[in-house]
Design an enzyme around this catalytic site. Sequence first.
Site, PDB file in Angstrom:
ATOM      1  N   CYS A 148     -23.689   5.740 -20.946  1.00 31.96           N
ATOM      2  CA  CYS A 148     -23.981   6.578 -19.779  1.00 31.96           C
ATOM      3  C   CYS A 148     -23.828   5.769 -18.504  1.00 31.96           C
ATOM      4  O   CYS A 148     -23.556   4.578 -18.536  1.00 31.96           O
ATOM      5  CB  CYS A 148     -25.389   7.131 -19.853  1.00 31.96           C
ATOM      6  SG  CYS A 148     -26.600   5.829 -19.700  1.00 31.96           S
ATOM      7  N   CYS A 200     -25.830   2.573 -18.183  1.00 27.05           N
ATOM      8  CA  CYS A 200     -25.301   1.421 -18.926  1.00 27.05           C
ATOM      9  C   CYS A 200     -24.258   0.729 -18.067  1.00 27.05           C
ATOM     10  O   CYS A 200     -24.216  -0.489 -17.917  1.00 27.05           O
ATOM     11  CB  CYS A 200     -24.571   1.855 -20.207  1.00 27.05           C
ATOM     12  SG  CYS A 200     -25.515   2.887 -21.288  1.00 27.05           S
ATOM     13  N   ASP A 227       8.355   8.235   7.341  1.00 23.32           N
ATOM     14  CA  ASP A 227       9.503   7.452   7.786  1.00 23.32           C
ATOM     15  C   ASP A 227      10.684   8.417   7.769  1.00 23.32           C
ATOM     16  O   ASP A 227      10.737   9.315   6.935  1.00 23.32           O
ATOM     17  CB  ASP A 227       9.714   6.295   6.810  1.00 23.32           C
ATOM     18  CG  ASP A 227      10.897   5.450   7.197  1.00 23.32           C
ATOM     19  OD1 ASP A 227      11.035   5.179   8.401  1.00 23.32           O
ATOM     20  OD2 ASP A 227      11.683   5.090   6.311  1.00 23.32           O
ATOM     21  N   ASP A 270       9.791   4.118   1.843  1.00 20.08           N
ATOM     22  CA  ASP A 270      10.536   3.805   0.627  1.00 20.08           C
ATOM     23  C   ASP A 270       9.935   2.652  -0.164  1.00 20.08           C
ATOM     24  O   ASP A 270      10.377   2.339  -1.253  1.00 20.08           O
ATOM     25  CB  ASP A 270      12.006   3.530   0.948  1.00 20.08           C
ATOM     26  CG  ASP A 270      12.181   2.279   1.797  1.00 20.08           C
ATOM     27  OD1 ASP A 270      11.182   1.578   2.044  1.00 20.08           O
ATOM     28  OD2 ASP A 270      13.316   2.008   2.203  1.00 20.08           O
ATOM     29  N   ASP A 278       9.280  -0.569   4.121  1.00 22.54           N
ATOM     30  CA  ASP A 278       8.102  -0.089   4.826  1.00 22.54           C
ATOM     31  C   ASP A 278       6.812  -0.712   4.335  1.00 22.54           C
ATOM     32  O   ASP A 278       5.735  -0.261   4.707  1.00 22.54           O
ATOM     33  CB  ASP A 278       7.995   1.431   4.672  1.00 22.54           C
ATOM     34  CG  ASP A 278       9.153   2.147   5.303  1.00 22.54           C
ATOM     35  OD1 ASP A 278       9.655   1.627   6.312  1.00 22.54           O
ATOM     36  OD2 ASP A 278       9.551   3.205   4.801  1.00 22.54           O
TER      37      ASP A 278
END
Lengths: 37, 760
Positions: free
Chosen positions: B21, B24, B446, B647, B651
């Site tokens: 859970c 934990c 872009d 791309d 970039d």
Amino acid sequence: MTLVDWVVIAGAAAAIGVVNWYFFIASRGHAKMRHEH
Amino acid sequence: MIDTPIAARESIRIPVTGMTCAACQARVQSALAREPGVSNASVNLMMESAAVTFDPAVTNADRIVAAVRATGYGAELPATDTSPFLEQEARDRSQRTELRVMTSKAIMSFAIGALAMLVPMLTMRSAAFTSALPYLLLVLTASVMAWAGRHFYVNAWNALKHHSADMDTLIAAGTGAAFLYSVVATFAPGFFVSHGVAPNLYYEAVIIIIALVLTGNVFEARAKRSTSTALRSLVELQPVSARVVRGEQEVDVPVASVIPGDVLLVRAGERIPVDGEIVSGASAIDESMLTGESMPVEKGAGDRVIGATINRTGAFRYRATTLGADSTLARIVRLMRDAQSSRAPIQALADRVSEIFVPVVISLSIATFAIWFVAIHLSGALPATAAVRAFAAAVAVLIIACPCAMGLAVPTAVMVATGRGAEYGILIKGGEALQRTGDLTTVVLDKTGTITEGVPTVTDVIVSPGSARDADELLRLVASLESESAHPLAAAIVKHAEARGLVRESIQSSELIVGRGVTGVVGTSALAVGNAALMADWSVSTAPLAVQAGALAGNGKTVVYVTIDGALAGALAIADPIRATSRDAIARLRTMGLAVVMLTGDDERTAQAIARDAGVERVVAGVRPEGKVAEIARLQREGAVVAMVGDGINDAPALAQADIGMAMGGGAAIATEAAEIVLMRSDLTAVTQAIALSRRTMRTMKQNLFWAFIYNVIGIPIAAGVLYPAFGVLLTPVIASAAMAFSSVSVVANSLRLKRARLS
């Protein structure tokens, strides 16, 4: 309210205290100890 | 890899077992965070693993594993050098085994529980049996607790030793208390009878609670498996064998023994075994499993093919390039796996809540007992009667309060959403990326290669009035001159001439004039091809074409003038065409309430023309690559949450600066560290889909957290009995455990709805 009721209430309050001390306060000390270590 | 001398860091992924859970997970997480030298730790409950970044000078993998084990969970050193495929298969196997064991435990517990309920009813008449019954039930219950419920008690004890508590603590405390109470009632029934209470036994309740919690766990485990189906189906794409051309022969070999440089043969209908580059032949290739693009892609010699995609029409030979762990498919699998094991920031809320939750619930349970005891006692009942009823309410509070729904709320949504994204060719690198994508306000695009195709193409050929040459002849001469140039515009001209079947002529001489164009002699003609500045240098007037050229430039096209033997012969217009899907996608982004900004290095006029055509409202023209970073930073200062779509190669700095970097362009883009999202399709609709998916996912997470929380907020007071005075409603521990199992299942089911999310 009889003595039995007061004993149960006091016992419950003590138990709640212990639970919160153990999980919140004691655990913090525990973590801190390990961290400093 | 390049070694960085300062702040050396290593990352490992450690499989952690036994976590059930959110509490934990929080415990392992904080233990790792406390470990000296660990700079970052991310524990994932669903993936049962911990991703740890550490300083190898301070600590090592062994110590980190030891730190996890000290918290009471299982951890192992990661096996080195296994492929992501093998790793995934191993995890699948262990998940299957776990599910099988848990299912049989749940079924057996139910059967024994039913027996424990029915037998006392059927044997009521037999006095001898009735007196022996409590002992029989005691043995049955103890065996169920020791076998089926063992892990609850072991985990609870381990947690307790470390001053922490989780859902197992609640279940262990609840069933343990009921069991001990029943044991006393079994061996000393006289004590109860003498106080006027029936010596109630809760044995069957203990068994049924364990059975119900296990059932909840089984559903959870099954849901966990189905949240990772996307990952599994990617792994299953990996082909087994390849047909390698060795000398004159074609040999079938296992994929693992293909080496880079091998030439492979693929026939129509076959799966392409590994990544590579086509040597000969051509075909239409179905890449939908990786890109989400349903149309097959035409490929020929020189084109790259990706392993695991399907060759639809023709046969071809290709040379293997990247293999094994470096292959595109392996990289996608690894990226997906890391993403699924990452944590969304919203998770911190759930962790915080479940950490403080358990002690609070235990306190509430004790208070429930005290209040009920006093209330019943004051109403005239004997203390023992009061104790029995108060006890049932206290146990119900412990059982109903299990925070497991809270722990499942966020990770299940992250897993399903990243899987769903992959089906659309959208690879999202984790929960944080999902959450931030959901918060976007601005999308920066872009221009080149994102809004447009990225490949300049000749759109118009104009012949000067009175020129002796026709358009094809003009194009043929220019293409001949440009054939030796590496300039992208030159490539567009040459390609256009080739497409029209024009034969190039040999060049006598040529000279490149930077920033102007090219001059030279082709056959017997002296040519000058370039911009207006070059024409001015040559004292050639561009006036005869001024109107047409102006119109072309106004549409964002680049005009290249051609002078032959000193006279203006014509002009070519070259443009980077807008992708067919860009307009719709940009319109969609705007209807989604996002501001769309286009960044480009082009001049203002060209940029405006493209923007108008594509439907972009804001344009920033004339920016250099470093200027893109500054522009994004400026938007961020204005308070925008910015996504940059580019791309991934040119970039990268801008992608890194943006809140969310989206790298477009498939295979190569996966390696882009700077991007949080990789789009396998070169298509802006993938951007809209990624944002739509993230928004849906955030909505799902918030719903999940809300319901998990509300469930406890409502369930605990009901179990504590607040409705009892008015309506007489009180939950038995058995009903409380059923409600708890139901809450986990409903949260998981809500996350699974994302699997069918429509994004377009």
